[in-house]
Design an enzyme around this catalytic site. Structure first.
Site, mmCIF file in Angstrom:
data_model
loop_
_atom_site.group_PDB
_atom_site.id
_atom_site.type_symbol
_atom_site.label_atom_id
_atom_site.label_comp_id
_atom_site.label_asym_id
_atom_site.label_seq_id
_atom_site.Cartn_x
_atom_site.Cartn_y
_atom_site.Cartn_z
ATOM 1 N N LYS A 135 0.821 -1.209 0.000
ATOM 2 C CA LYS A 135 0.000 0.000 0.000
ATOM 3 C C LYS A 135 0.864 1.273 0.000
ATOM 4 O O LYS A 135 0.621 2.190 -0.770
ATOM 5 C CB LYS A 135 -0.940 0.027 1.223
ATOM 6 C CG LYS A 135 -1.912 -1.138 1.268
ATOM 7 C CD LYS A 135 -2.856 -1.039 2.452
ATOM 8 C CE LYS A 135 -2.169 -1.080 3.796
ATOM 9 N NZ LYS A 135 -1.460 -2.361 4.062
ATOM 10 N N ARG A 146 -9.320 1.135 9.137
ATOM 11 C CA ARG A 146 -8.966 -0.271 9.402
ATOM 12 C C ARG A 146 -10.087 -1.050 10.059
ATOM 13 O O ARG A 146 -9.978 -2.262 10.232
ATOM 14 C CB ARG A 146 -7.751 -0.329 10.310
ATOM 15 C CG ARG A 146 -6.553 0.210 9.592
ATOM 16 C CD ARG A 146 -5.314 -0.327 10.174
ATOM 17 N NE ARG A 146 -4.199 0.222 9.461
ATOM 18 C CZ ARG A 146 -2.995 -0.288 9.479
ATOM 19 N NH1 ARG A 146 -2.752 -1.357 10.168
ATOM 20 N NH2 ARG A 146 -2.037 0.274 8.811
ATOM 21 N N ARG A 162 11.450 -5.399 4.953
ATOM 22 C CA ARG A 162 11.211 -3.963 4.725
ATOM 23 C C ARG A 162 12.186 -3.110 5.529
ATOM 24 O O ARG A 162 12.466 -3.384 6.694
ATOM 25 C CB ARG A 162 9.770 -3.626 5.124
ATOM 26 C CG ARG A 162 9.485 -2.128 5.099
ATOM 27 C CD ARG A 162 8.024 -1.822 5.003
ATOM 28 N NE ARG A 162 7.269 -2.219 6.177
ATOM 29 C CZ ARG A 162 5.952 -2.102 6.290
ATOM 30 N NH1 ARG A 162 5.242 -1.616 5.287
ATOM 31 N NH2 ARG A 162 5.339 -2.495 7.376
ATOM 32 N N ARG A 190 11.334 -0.895 10.897
ATOM 33 C CA ARG A 190 10.239 -0.373 11.722
ATOM 34 C C ARG A 190 10.105 -1.185 12.995
ATOM 35 O O ARG A 190 10.279 -2.393 12.988
ATOM 36 C CB ARG A 190 8.926 -0.451 10.934
ATOM 37 C CG ARG A 190 8.555 0.854 10.285
ATOM 38 C CD ARG A 190 7.399 0.698 9.361
ATOM 39 N NE ARG A 190 6.212 0.124 9.999
ATOM 40 C CZ ARG A 190 5.021 0.089 9.419
ATOM 41 N NH1 ARG A 190 4.855 0.557 8.198
ATOM 42 N NH2 ARG A 190 3.974 -0.431 10.036
ATOM 43 N N ARG A 241 -0.367 -8.265 13.922
ATOM 44 C CA ARG A 241 -0.946 -7.261 13.021
ATOM 45 C C ARG A 241 -1.774 -7.931 11.937
ATOM 46 O O ARG A 241 -2.847 -7.436 11.568
ATOM 47 C CB ARG A 241 0.158 -6.411 12.392
ATOM 48 C CG ARG A 241 0.791 -5.445 13.385
ATOM 49 C CD ARG A 241 2.148 -4.961 12.910
ATOM 50 N NE ARG A 241 2.076 -4.192 11.701
ATOM 51 C CZ ARG A 241 3.057 -4.140 10.789
ATOM 52 N NH1 ARG A 241 4.161 -4.833 10.961
ATOM 53 N NH2 ARG A 241 2.923 -3.392 9.732
HETATM 54 P P1 ADP Z 1 2.167 -1.835 3.276
HETATM 55 O O1 ADP Z 1 2.181 -0.331 3.202
HETATM 56 O O2 ADP Z 1 0.965 -2.433 2.599
HETATM 57 O O3 ADP Z 1 2.406 -2.406 4.635
HETATM 58 P P2 ADP Z 1 4.722 -1.612 1.836
HETATM 59 O O4 ADP Z 1 4.405 -0.765 0.643
HETATM 60 O O5 ADP Z 1 5.490 -0.984 2.933
HETATM 61 O O6 ADP Z 1 3.386 -2.360 2.364
HETATM 62 O O7 ADP Z 1 5.511 -2.891 1.292
HETATM 63 C C1 ADP Z 1 6.036 -3.844 2.199
HETATM 64 C C2 ADP Z 1 7.421 -4.283 1.726
HETATM 65 O O8 ADP Z 1 7.298 -5.049 0.527
HETATM 66 C C3 ADP Z 1 8.348 -3.125 1.383
HETATM 67 O O9 ADP Z 1 9.648 -3.475 1.793
HETATM 68 C C4 ADP Z 1 8.257 -2.995 -0.138
HETATM 69 O O10 ADP Z 1 9.459 -2.505 -0.696
HETATM 70 C C5 ADP Z 1 7.985 -4.419 -0.564
HETATM 71 N N1 ADP Z 1 7.059 -4.494 -1.701
HETATM 72 C C6 ADP Z 1 5.970 -3.733 -1.926
HETATM 73 N N2 ADP Z 1 5.315 -4.108 -3.046
HETATM 74 C C7 ADP Z 1 6.012 -5.172 -3.546
HETATM 75 C C8 ADP Z 1 5.860 -6.025 -4.715
HETATM 76 N N3 ADP Z 1 4.842 -5.870 -5.571
HETATM 77 N N4 ADP Z 1 6.780 -7.008 -4.882
HETATM 78 C C9 ADP Z 1 7.792 -7.173 -4.018
HETATM 79 N N5 ADP Z 1 8.004 -6.410 -2.916
HETATM 80 C C10 ADP Z 1 7.121 -5.406 -2.676
#
Ligand code: ADP
Length: 219
Positions: free
Chosen positions: A15, A90, A129, A164, A175
């Site tokens: 997201k 949420r 992440r 984080r 979560r």
């Molecule tokens: P959310 O906001 O839904 O918790 P994030 O955007 O922070 O998710 O993404 C979670 C992790 O996965 C991040 O480290 C991001 O770089 C990685 N990520 C996001 N989208 C993809 C994807 N389509 N394929 C692989 N890794 C992804």
């Protein structure tokens, strides 16, 4: 005309990543509740301390606190053309709260985009992440899937990357359980109003981004 888009999906579904890409493409701000909260925590305010305790446990932030933070953000001049919401609402109480805040400001939701991803892949993404330690930047990376140009350093602002506090395996599990028991029912709710567009979030970032853009701008 303002375009308000909401991104829904489990933690790790992308997201934040997609909201940033869509915001840059549409020229409207990404309003991520998580990063708004982390900015408040970084100020060291009383509200920030309260938030820190809740987030450390992986629980949902109480509605009155969410309302305060969100309303302040939506009154910003840059939110007039529309915003991309992510990380809020949420639960059903927050859906009602968001509706009320938007109505007060003369806004409404135009589209809800659901990033569908299974827990196994979500856990892999969350454990890898890394985020920028500069809370005003908030950029997000992945050790394997989205590496910065220089290891451990943010491409956008040069600050150090950190993990984080809630991205550790025990909290992630909690979560995701909160997501399945509370947040996932929002999908059926928004389906009723023909606002929902579902995307397979297991695809690579660029492929998901194309679909998110199509979903957001489809007339
Ligand atoms: P959310 O906001 O839904 O918790 P994030 O955007 O922070 O998710 O993404 C979670 C992790 O996965 C991040 O480290 C991001 O770089 C990685 N990520 C996001 N989208 C993809 C994807 N389509 N394929 C692989 N890794 C992804």
């Amino acid at each position: 005309m303002s375009l308000n888009v909401l991104l829904l999906g489990p933690q790790g579904s992308g997201k934040g990543t997609q909201a940033d890409l869509l915001a840059a493409r549409l020229g409207i701000p990404h309003v991520g509740m998580g990063s708004l909260f982390r900015q408040e925590i970084a100020t060291g305010s009383e509200l920030g301390q309260k938030l820190s305790l809740v987030l450390e446990k992986g629980d949902l932030v109480p509605s009155d606190v969410v309302d305060k933070v969100l309303e302040k953000r939506l009154l910003g001049e840059d939110a007039k053309k529309g915003v991309i919401f992510e990380g809020f609402p949420r639960n059903m109480d927050q859906v009602t709260a968001l509706d009320a805040i938007l109505a007060t400001l003369g806004m409404s939701l135009g589209r809800v985009i659901y990033l569908n991803l299974d827990d196994k892949e979500a856990i892999k993404r969350l454990t890898g992440r890394r985020i920028c330690s500069n809370t005003a930047c908030g950029a997000s990376y992945h050790l394997e899937y989205l590496q910065p140009k220089v290891a451990g350093i943010c491409d956008k602002c040069g600050s150090a990357l950190i993990q984080r506090q809630d991205d550790n395996p025990n909290i992630i599990e909690h979560r995701l359980a909160v997501y399945h028991s509370e947040t996932s029912r929002l999908i059926d709710f928004y389906k009723q109003f023909d606002l929902l567009w579902e995307i397979d979030a297991a695809k690579p970032i660029a492929a998901v981004a194309e679909e998110v853009y199509r979903a957001a701008t489809f007339k």
